[in-house]
Design an enzyme around this catalytic site. Structure first.
Site, PDB file in Angstrom:
ATOM      1  N   ASN A   1       0.891  -1.348  -0.026  1.00 44.90           N
ATOM      2  CA  ASN A   1       0.032  -0.082   0.010  1.00 44.90           C
ATOM      3  C   ASN A   1       0.878   1.188  -0.201  1.00 44.90           C
ATOM      4  O   ASN A   1       1.325   1.495   0.781  1.00 44.90           O
ATOM      5  CB  ASN A   1      -0.716  -0.343   0.977  1.00 44.90           C
ATOM      6  CG  ASN A   1      -1.871   1.288   1.833  1.00 44.90           C
ATOM      7  OD1 ASN A   1      -1.501   2.062   1.087  1.00 44.90           O
ATOM      8  ND2 ASN A   1      -2.332   1.347   2.552  1.00 44.90           N
TER       9      ASN A   1
ATOM     10  N   LYS B   1      -0.347   4.160  -0.250  1.00 44.91           N
ATOM     11  CA  LYS B   1      -0.361   5.268   0.475  1.00 44.91           C
ATOM     12  C   LYS B   1      -0.381   7.120  -0.938  1.00 44.91           C
ATOM     13  O   LYS B   1      -0.553   5.938  -1.757  1.00 44.91           O
ATOM     14  CB  LYS B   1       0.222   5.540   1.774  1.00 44.91           C
ATOM     15  CG  LYS B   1      -0.359   4.796   2.194  1.00 44.91           C
ATOM     16  CD  LYS B   1       0.202   4.570   3.759  1.00 44.91           C
ATOM     17  CE  LYS B   1       0.696   3.835   4.676  1.00 44.91           C
ATOM     18  NZ  LYS B   1       0.039   3.726   6.474  1.00 44.91           N
TER      19      LYS B   1
ATOM     20  N   HIS C   1      -9.282   1.175   5.648  1.00 44.42           N
ATOM     21  CA  HIS C   1      -8.438   0.309   6.304  1.00 44.42           C
ATOM     22  C   HIS C   1      -8.600   2.421   7.435  1.00 44.42           C
ATOM     23  O   HIS C   1      -9.221   3.128   7.275  1.00 44.42           O
ATOM     24  CB  HIS C   1      -7.303   1.679   4.936  1.00 44.42           C
ATOM     25  CG  HIS C   1      -5.500   2.016   5.548  1.00 44.42           C
ATOM     26  ND1 HIS C   1      -5.245   2.816   6.529  1.00 44.42           N
ATOM     27  CD2 HIS C   1      -4.234   0.976   4.857  1.00 44.42           C
ATOM     28  CE1 HIS C   1      -3.842   2.902   6.628  1.00 44.42           C
ATOM     29  NE2 HIS C   1      -3.417   1.122   5.480  1.00 44.42           N
TER      30      HIS C   1
ATOM     31  N   GLU D   1      -6.109   4.636   8.558  1.00 44.19           N
ATOM     32  CA  GLU D   1      -6.567   6.172   7.996  1.00 44.19           C
ATOM     33  C   GLU D   1      -8.048   6.656   7.089  1.00 44.19           C
ATOM     34  O   GLU D   1      -7.685   7.397   7.806  1.00 44.19           O
ATOM     35  CB  GLU D   1      -4.821   5.961   7.025  1.00 44.19           C
ATOM     36  CG  GLU D   1      -3.806   5.944   7.650  1.00 44.19           C
ATOM     37  CD  GLU D   1      -2.573   5.788   6.580  1.00 44.19           C
ATOM     38  OE1 GLU D   1      -3.074   5.236   5.192  1.00 44.19           O
ATOM     39  OE2 GLU D   1      -2.051   4.301   6.890  1.00 44.19           O
TER      40      GLU D   1
ATOM     41  N   GLU E   1      -4.927  -5.021  10.881  1.00 48.12           N
ATOM     42  CA  GLU E   1      -3.797  -3.921  10.857  1.00 48.12           C
ATOM     43  C   GLU E   1      -3.975  -2.997  12.719  1.00 48.12           C
ATOM     44  O   GLU E   1      -4.816  -2.607  12.352  1.00 48.12           O
ATOM     45  CB  GLU E   1      -4.047  -2.976   9.620  1.00 48.12           C
ATOM     46  CG  GLU E   1      -3.877  -3.925   8.500  1.00 48.12           C
ATOM     47  CD  GLU E   1      -3.308  -2.542   7.096  1.00 48.12           C
ATOM     48  OE1 GLU E   1      -1.969  -2.855   6.696  1.00 48.12           O
ATOM     49  OE2 GLU E   1      -4.126  -1.611   7.341  1.00 48.12           O
TER      50      GLU E   1
ATOM     51  N   GLY F   1       2.807   2.235  10.466  1.00 43.94           N
ATOM     52  CA  GLY F   1       3.819   3.359  10.304  1.00 43.94           C
ATOM     53  C   GLY F   1       4.345   3.761  11.533  1.00 43.94           C
ATOM     54  O   GLY F   1       5.171   5.032  11.899  1.00 43.94           O
TER      55      GLY F   1
ATOM     56  N   SER G   1       4.115  -1.940  10.097  1.00 40.26           N
ATOM     57  CA  SER G   1       5.219  -1.698  10.194  1.00 40.26           C
ATOM     58  C   SER G   1       6.036  -3.115   9.938  1.00 40.26           C
ATOM     59  O   SER G   1       6.566  -3.790  10.510  1.00 40.26           O
ATOM     60  CB  SER G   1       5.966  -1.844  12.019  1.00 40.26           C
ATOM     61  OG  SER G   1       5.108   0.172  11.934  1.00 40.26           O
TER      62      SER G   1
HETATM   63  C1  PEP Z   1      -0.493   0.030   6.266  1.00 40.88           C
HETATM   64  O1  PEP Z   1      -0.351   0.729   5.733  1.00 40.88           O
HETATM   65  O2  PEP Z   1      -1.474  -0.917   5.417  1.00 40.88           O
HETATM   66  C2  PEP Z   1       0.306  -0.359   6.518  1.00 40.88           C
HETATM   67  C3  PEP Z   1       0.445  -1.314   7.511  1.00 40.88           C
HETATM   68  O3  PEP Z   1       1.711   0.049   6.873  1.00 40.88           O
HETATM   69  P1  PEP Z   1       3.223   0.439   7.903  1.00 40.88           P
HETATM   70  O4  PEP Z   1       3.623  -1.057   6.981  1.00 40.88           O
HETATM   71  O5  PEP Z   1       4.034   1.819   7.115  1.00 40.88           O
HETATM   72  O6  PEP Z   1       3.045   0.662   8.823  1.00 40.88           O
END
Ligand code: PEP
Length: 255
Positions: free
Chosen positions: A9, A11, A95, A97, A167, A173, A213
């Site tokens: 992803n 973003k 998601h 976000e 997640e 992040g 992460s």
């Molecule tokens: C994501 O955007 O779904 C995500 C898991 O980001 P990151 O790997 O940067 O934590």
């Protein structure tokens, strides 16, 4: 046997030239891997260009969101058929976000999932608890709420077409990863919940990715958990030198 799925992803990152550069490197780096699903999820602006680059390769393209209406006066929104038109196969829905900054709710997630399935897209539905919810002992309640209400009204056949991404919001992040045991505990919980909502056989078919992460250093321990069927990767998917090892390591489970 569930097929491993690794999705990147991006973003709100990458111009079209930057996207082309990243995907050129990725194509070369993972050309020989055919036993797992590999997906890149660029911003809308690069979808068409990247889809064209990936026709008849082992890499699929996903979008980061979709709207539930087919056309009309919905300024700024993108319809499922428009994603299909741009060569998209997968679409991320719900998601954290989007839930946090753009008012996404279980109800809008549910509508988007229905619209995506109707258009023949493969949705990736994100679920996960915030830090205060985990610390307050509410993690499983939040997951149950996201899964049950996100999938409300779906038949067994439809549910099987959806990938779920667990997640934990506190791990996205932030550099903090759920331990493989913490992640597996929730994945197992989701699978048991799906078995109650549908049946054992449907639950055993649905793929559940981990996200938060994920890096080359931790993918091995995560992917080797019984109920972890892949990863949704944010930051580390923006660099070929990080995303390629994640894909390669995961392909060992897919073998
Ligand atoms: C994501 O955007 O779904 C995500 C898991 O980001 P990151 O790997 O940067 O934590």
């Amino acid at each position: 046997m569930r097929r491993v799925i690794i999705a990147g992803n991006w973003k709100m990152n990458k111009t079209i030239p930057e996207a082309i550069e990243l995907v050129s490197g990725l194509k070369r780096g993972v050309a020989d891997i055919t036993n797992i699903d590999i997906v890149v999820i660029p911003p809308y602006t690069a979808l068409s260009e990247i889809s064209d680059m990936l026709v008849e390769t082992n890499i699929d393209v996903g979008a980061q969101d979709v709207y539930w209406e087919e056309k009309g006066a919905f300024t700024g929104q993108v319809a499922p058929s428009m994603l299909k038109d741009a060569g998209v196969k997968y679409v991320v829905i719900g998601h954290s976000e989007r839930r946090q900054y753009f008012g996404e709710t279980n109800e809008t997630v549910n509508k988007k999932l229905k619209a995506a399935l109707n258009a023949g897209l493969s949705p990736i539905m994100c679920v996960g608890e915030r830090l205060e919810e985990r610390e307050g002992g509410k993690a499983f309640d939040v997951i149950k709420d996201h899964v049950e209400n996100g999938l409300a009204g779906f038949s067994k056949d439809d549910a099987q077409k959806i990938v779920i991404a667990y997640e934990p919001v506190w791990a996205i992040g932030t550099g903090k990863t759920a331990t493989p045991q913490q992640a597996e505990e929730v994945h197992k919980y989701i699978r048991e919940l799906l078995a109650k909502m549908y049946n054992e056989s449907v639950a055993s078919e649905i793929r559940i990715q981990y996200g938060g992460s994920v890096k080359p250093e931790n993918i091995n321990d995560l992917i080797n958990q019984q109920n972890i069927d892949g990863a949704l990767v944010g930051g580390a998917s923006l660099k070929v030198e990080q995303f390629i090892p994640i894909v390669k390591e995961s392909a060992k489970k897919g073998a």
